[in-house]
Design a protein around this motif. Structure first.
Motif, PDB file in Angstrom:
ATOM      1  N   SER A 106       0.854  -1.180   0.000  1.00  0.00           N
ATOM      2  CA  SER A 106       0.000   0.000   0.000  1.00  0.00           C
ATOM      3  C   SER A 106       0.893   1.235   0.000  1.00  0.00           C
ATOM      4  CB  SER A 106      -0.920   0.011   1.230  1.00  0.00           C
ATOM      5  OG  SER A 106      -0.172   0.180   2.426  1.00  0.00           O
ATOM      6  N   GLY A 107       0.297   2.392  -0.227  1.00  0.00           N
ATOM      7  CA  GLY A 107       1.051   3.632  -0.164  1.00  0.00           C
ATOM      8  C   GLY A 107       1.697   4.071  -1.450  1.00  0.00           C
ATOM      9  N   GLY A 108       1.519   3.292  -2.518  1.00  0.00           N
ATOM     10  CA  GLY A 108       2.130   3.637  -3.797  1.00  0.00           C
ATOM     11  C   GLY A 108       1.302   4.624  -4.602  1.00  0.00           C
ATOM     12  N   VAL A 109       1.565   4.687  -5.897  1.00  0.00           N
ATOM     13  CA  VAL A 109       0.932   5.676  -6.767  1.00  0.00           C
ATOM     14  C   VAL A 109      -0.587   5.681  -6.629  1.00  0.00           C
ATOM     15  CG1 VAL A 109       0.458   6.251  -9.187  1.00  0.00           C
ATOM     16  CG2 VAL A 109       2.787   5.706  -8.472  1.00  0.00           C
ATOM     17  N   ALA A 110      -1.188   4.511  -6.714  1.00  0.00           N
ATOM     18  CA  ALA A 110      -2.646   4.441  -6.685  1.00  0.00           C
ATOM     19  C   ALA A 110      -3.205   4.930  -5.358  1.00  0.00           C
ATOM     20  CB  ALA A 110      -3.109   3.013  -6.960  1.00  0.00           C
ATOM     21  N   ARG A 132      -3.802  15.201  -7.138  1.00  0.00           N
ATOM     22  CA  ARG A 132      -3.297  14.021  -6.429  1.00  0.00           C
ATOM     23  C   ARG A 132      -2.635  13.035  -7.385  1.00  0.00           C
ATOM     24  NH1 ARG A 132      -6.943  11.807  -1.515  1.00  0.00           N
ATOM     25  NH2 ARG A 132      -5.197  10.327  -1.574  1.00  0.00           N
ATOM     26  N   CYS A 133      -3.162  12.907  -8.578  1.00  0.00           N
ATOM     27  CA  CYS A 133      -2.511  12.050  -9.566  1.00  0.00           C
ATOM     28  C   CYS A 133      -1.154  12.625  -9.950  1.00  0.00           C
ATOM     29  CB  CYS A 133      -3.390  11.899 -10.805  1.00  0.00           C
ATOM     30  SG  CYS A 133      -4.771  10.762 -10.593  1.00  0.00           S
ATOM     31  N   ALA A 134      -1.096  13.932 -10.136  1.00  0.00           N
ATOM     32  CA  ALA A 134       0.174  14.570 -10.471  1.00  0.00           C
ATOM     33  C   ALA A 134       1.187  14.372  -9.351  1.00  0.00           C
ATOM     34  CB  ALA A 134      -0.039  16.062 -10.730  1.00  0.00           C
ATOM     35  N   LEU A 135       0.744  14.519  -8.099  1.00  0.00           N
ATOM     36  CA  LEU A 135       1.616  14.297  -6.949  1.00  0.00           C
ATOM     37  C   LEU A 135       2.142  12.867  -6.930  1.00  0.00           C
ATOM     38  CD1 LEU A 135       2.741  15.122  -4.105  1.00  0.00           C
ATOM     39  CD2 LEU A 135       0.539  14.349  -3.172  1.00  0.00           C
ATOM     40  N   TRP A 137       2.458  10.616  -9.410  1.00  0.00           N
ATOM     41  CA  TRP A 137       3.415  10.287 -10.467  1.00  0.00           C
ATOM     42  C   TRP A 137       4.716  11.065 -10.326  1.00  0.00           C
ATOM     43  CZ3 TRP A 137       3.015   5.931 -12.780  1.00  0.00           C
ATOM     44  CH2 TRP A 137       1.756   5.360 -13.007  1.00  0.00           C
ATOM     45  N   ASP A 138       4.660  12.283  -9.762  1.00  0.00           N
ATOM     46  CA  ASP A 138       5.896  13.024  -9.485  1.00  0.00           C
ATOM     47  C   ASP A 138       6.741  12.277  -8.458  1.00  0.00           C
ATOM     48  OD1 ASP A 138       5.359  15.063 -11.241  1.00  0.00           O
ATOM     49  OD2 ASP A 138       4.653  16.481  -9.719  1.00  0.00           O
TER      50      ASP A 138
END
Length: 252
Positions: A106-110, A132-135, A137-138
């Motif tokens: 847990s805790g990854g990109v998704a 949040r998606c940008a955060l 993947w950054d």
């Protein structure tokens, strides 16, 4: 990777996850593939292997056809589902040990994006308008860059960076990774074995290893990687408080 004699003992200190058996199999495919692709001998291969799985991210450094270092999915950069290396203080705040192993996935990109069930194809498309998606993947991309840079300290002259895994089959993600890592070395996806269209990279590498261990035509690959000399346990290099108790429990 931690069982291999080609990884110096000092790199194994207080390490457990340097890459699991399936990652070793995938790397064997990488050695085979680079040798074939560049027309060189196994002992001349040199690359950073980046496995971008659907849950974990792992990196392995190969120099002279041999594994010399590795960052497993729980000790390296974040993955699509996994947070990667865990801050020790976070582990303590979660309740110390033991805590459920599924926390490691847990805790990854998704999870950062707030959509643990969403496929990567969806979340990468939302980068331009979803903060949040940008955060997410950054964080993923920068951690990957830092991890590859770290690997270059022990394998400074890779011929290539080889990519494999679920995420690199998503064109937008692969382009993101290529832009981020292209400064270090040429990037290329690992090629499948001739005639194989479905099996994962680890399964293909396992087939090469099995055939080589049986004395077949891929025996030179096994010898170059010194796979027959693998020995020990994942607990052999621990020096933290409680390590001896862990080893005694492991021995039964």
């Amino acid at each position: 990777m931690i069982h291999l004699p080609t990884v110096p003992a000092h790199r194994k200190v207080n390490r457990v996850d340097m890459g699991t058996a399936d990652k070793l199999c995938a790397v064997a495919l990488g050695v085979y593939d680079q040798a074939r692709h560049l027309g060189i001998a196994y002992h001349e291969t040199a690359f950073i292997y980046v496995e971008l799985g659907g849950a974990f991210t792992a990196l392995v450094a190969v120099d002279g056809g041999r594994v010399v270092d590795g960052m497993g999915g729980t000790s390296g950069p974040p993955g699509y589902l996994s947070l990667g290396a865990m801050d020790g203080e976070l582990a303590y705040l979660l309740g110390g040990f033991p805590f459920p192993k599924d926390v490691l996935c847990s805790g990854g990109v998704a999870f950062v994006a707030g959509e643990p069930e969403a496929p990567p194809e969806e979340l990468i498309e939302r980068v331009g308008f979803d903060e949040r998606c940008a955060l997410a993947w950054d964080a993923f991309t920068e951690s990957l860059v830092k991890s590859v840079a770290a690997m270059l300290t022990v394998a400074p002259s890779p011929r290539e960076i080889l990519l494999s895994g679920r995420l690199c089959r998503v064109p937008e993600i692969r382009r993101l990774v290529e832009r981020a890592l292209g400064r270090f070395a040429p990037l290329r996806r690992v090629e499948r074995l001739a005639g194989v269209s479905v099996a994962k990279e680890a399964a293909q590498g396992a087939a090469l290893i099995a055939e080589g261990l049986a004395g077949g035509r891929h025996a030179p690959l096994v010898e170059a990687m010194r796979l027959r000399q693998a020995a020990g346990s994942v607990l052999d290099h621990l020096y933290v408080s409680g390590a001896e108790e862990l080893r005694r429990g492991f021995r039964g």
